[in-house]
Design an enzyme around this catalytic site. Structure first.
Site, PDB file in Angstrom:
ATOM      1  N   ARG A 109      30.418  35.225  51.156  1.00  0.00           N
ATOM      2  CA  ARG A 109      29.452  34.207  50.723  1.00  0.00           C
ATOM      3  C   ARG A 109      30.255  32.923  50.511  1.00  0.00           C
ATOM      4  O   ARG A 109      31.070  32.839  49.587  1.00  0.00           O
ATOM      5  CB  ARG A 109      28.756  34.656  49.429  1.00  0.00           C
ATOM      6  CG  ARG A 109      27.667  33.696  48.937  1.00  0.00           C
ATOM      7  CD  ARG A 109      27.035  34.279  47.683  1.00  0.00           C
ATOM      8  NE  ARG A 109      26.125  33.349  47.044  1.00  0.00           N
ATOM      9  CZ  ARG A 109      24.817  33.318  47.236  1.00  0.00           C
ATOM     10  NH1 ARG A 109      24.254  34.148  48.083  1.00  0.00           N
ATOM     11  NH2 ARG A 109      24.060  32.451  46.595  1.00  0.00           N
ATOM     12  N   HIS A 136      21.185  31.952  55.879  1.00  0.00           N
ATOM     13  CA  HIS A 136      21.193  33.010  54.858  1.00  0.00           C
ATOM     14  C   HIS A 136      20.579  34.268  55.487  1.00  0.00           C
ATOM     15  O   HIS A 136      19.441  34.641  55.189  1.00  0.00           O
ATOM     16  CB  HIS A 136      20.385  32.539  53.647  1.00  0.00           C
ATOM     17  CG  HIS A 136      20.661  33.295  52.386  1.00  0.00           C
ATOM     18  ND1 HIS A 136      21.407  34.456  52.355  1.00  0.00           N
ATOM     19  CD2 HIS A 136      20.268  33.068  51.102  1.00  0.00           C
ATOM     20  CE1 HIS A 136      21.467  34.895  51.104  1.00  0.00           C
ATOM     21  NE2 HIS A 136      20.792  34.081  50.333  1.00  0.00           N
ATOM     22  N   GLN A 139      19.043  37.248  53.332  1.00  0.00           N
ATOM     23  CA  GLN A 139      17.801  36.907  52.641  1.00  0.00           C
ATOM     24  C   GLN A 139      16.617  36.918  53.603  1.00  0.00           C
ATOM     25  O   GLN A 139      15.542  37.398  53.259  1.00  0.00           O
ATOM     26  CB  GLN A 139      17.924  35.532  51.988  1.00  0.00           C
ATOM     27  CG  GLN A 139      16.680  35.112  51.203  1.00  0.00           C
ATOM     28  CD  GLN A 139      16.439  35.972  49.977  1.00  0.00           C
ATOM     29  OE1 GLN A 139      17.328  36.127  49.137  1.00  0.00           O
ATOM     30  NE2 GLN A 139      15.247  36.549  49.872  1.00  0.00           N
ATOM     31  N   ASP A 224      12.445  26.626  48.545  1.00  0.00           N
ATOM     32  CA  ASP A 224      13.748  26.851  47.927  1.00  0.00           C
ATOM     33  C   ASP A 224      14.036  25.654  47.029  1.00  0.00           C
ATOM     34  O   ASP A 224      13.313  24.656  47.058  1.00  0.00           O
ATOM     35  CB  ASP A 224      14.818  26.992  49.018  1.00  0.00           C
ATOM     36  CG  ASP A 224      16.131  27.589  48.506  1.00  0.00           C
ATOM     37  OD1 ASP A 224      16.217  27.938  47.311  1.00  0.00           O
ATOM     38  OD2 ASP A 224      17.080  27.695  49.308  1.00  0.00           O
ATOM     39  N   CYS A 264      13.624  32.438  47.557  1.00  0.00           N
ATOM     40  CA  CYS A 264      14.810  33.306  47.536  1.00  0.00           C
ATOM     41  C   CYS A 264      15.479  33.354  46.161  1.00  0.00           C
ATOM     42  O   CYS A 264      16.347  34.201  45.940  1.00  0.00           O
ATOM     43  CB  CYS A 264      15.795  32.869  48.613  1.00  0.00           C
ATOM     44  SG  CYS A 264      16.437  31.197  48.399  1.00  0.00           S
ATOM     45  N   ARG A 292      16.410  42.777  48.874  1.00  0.00           N
ATOM     46  CA  ARG A 292      17.795  42.488  49.255  1.00  0.00           C
ATOM     47  C   ARG A 292      18.621  43.777  49.199  1.00  0.00           C
ATOM     48  O   ARG A 292      19.445  44.033  50.084  1.00  0.00           O
ATOM     49  CB  ARG A 292      18.409  41.432  48.320  1.00  0.00           C
ATOM     50  CG  ARG A 292      17.895  40.023  48.487  1.00  0.00           C
ATOM     51  CD  ARG A 292      18.362  39.368  49.781  1.00  0.00           C
ATOM     52  NE  ARG A 292      19.816  39.308  49.896  1.00  0.00           N
ATOM     53  CZ  ARG A 292      20.581  38.367  49.327  1.00  0.00           C
ATOM     54  NH1 ARG A 292      20.032  37.390  48.617  1.00  0.00           N
ATOM     55  NH2 ARG A 292      21.890  38.383  49.496  1.00  0.00           N
TER      56      ARG A 292
END
Length: 306
Positions: A109, A136, A139, A224, A264, A292
């Protein structure tokens, strides 16, 4: 620079999967979710290790990968820049060569997409993108799984992305391409998603300035935060630019009657989304967050030979 281990699959963006593979992963994640809820023990990864490299902080990514690996019978190592030579300037390729000789998979990440690509090019084991500034991909799989569980196949549906054309928006562009749905992106001028991904989407994606127009008839509305990690100094400028882009009940009411809301997380109620939406009956953000865990277990099972 090429990976000598050509049989090693990586997951650096959604488009590293074929449509059939992505659909199979979603089905498998739902099955693993059912098994977990039933208390069924499934431990194919006893003695296996996942290295988790975090240059960006995380809640859901760390907990889901770590818990998932433990549930599969393996072990997860948390590595922050403070704990490794990556944070002290060791070349990424050298870190990849060393770490991949000691573990069975690596999740990274980080900020630059180039970091995960260089690491994967020099890794002996599968590398998973746990988030970059570009995309991402874990996600988006969880989002697709969540939609499938609640509403069935997303093919041919309309999805509205409202807000910043950021890494999540880019992953929705890839998903529109792979799963063949219509994507409407409502964003202020200057905050559009990646131009190359937009071009690859062909006629499936439209950029709009009016969030109500984007939401009209949508089966899924997603958003987001307005300022992602590393953009905190831009927050005031972004709050001004995005003031008209909050997902409110009025926006949701433009959508299909059975529309879902996704985010998310973490969310800022009163900024990109109204509390009444994220905490309301059309929101599936908690299922989305839980998924997830399940989709990443399916991904680990898919990538790690066993």
């Amino acid at each position: 620079m090429a990976n000598q281990h050509t049989d090693c699959r990586h997951y650096l963006s959604l488009l590293d999967l074929s449509r059939d593979e992505a659909r199979a992963l979603i089905a498998r994640a739902t099955e693993l979710k059912r098994m977990q809820a039933a208390g069924q023990v499934f431990r194919p990864f006893v003695g296996r290790t996942l290295a988790m490299i975090f240059e960006k902080a995380s809640t859901r990514t760390r907990v889901s990968f770590e818990a998932g690996m433990v549930q599969l019978g393996g072990h997860a190592l948390f590595l922050s820049p403070r704990d490794t030579q990556l944070g002290r300037g060791e070349p990424i390729a050298d870190s990849a060569r060393v770490i991949s000789r000691m573990v069975d998979a690596v999740m990274i990440r980080t900020f630059k997409q180039e970091t995960v690509e260089v690491f994967a090019a020099h890794s002996r084991v599968p590398v998973i993108n746990g988030l970059t500034d570009r995309c991402h991909p874990c996600q988006i799989l969880a989002d697709l799984q969540t939609f499938h569980e609640h509403r069935g196949d997303i093919q041919g549906k309309r999805v509205a992305w409202i807000g910043d054309g950021n890494n999540m928006c880019n992953s929705f562009l890839e998903a529109a391409q792979l799963f063949d749905f219509e994507l409407r992106v409502a964003c202020p001028e200057g905050f559009e998603p990646d131009a190359d991904l937009l071009a690859a989407c062909g006629g499936r994606c439209t950029i709009l300035r009016d969030p109500r127009e984007a939401a009209a008839g949508a089966h899924l509305i997603a958003t987001d935060v307005w300022a992602s990690m590393g953009q905190e100094e831009e927050l005031e400028r972004r709050r001004t630019a995005f003031a008209a882009y909050q997902v409110t009940d009025a926006i949701m009411d433009q959508a299909s009657p059975d529309a879902l809301f996704m985010h998310c997380l973490p969310a800022h109620r009163g900024e990109e989304v109204a509390a009444s939406v994220i905490d309301g009956p059309r929101s599936v953000v908690w299922d989305e967050a839980e998924n997830r865990l399940h989709i990443q277990k399916a991904l680990l099972e898919f990538l790690i030979p066993h």
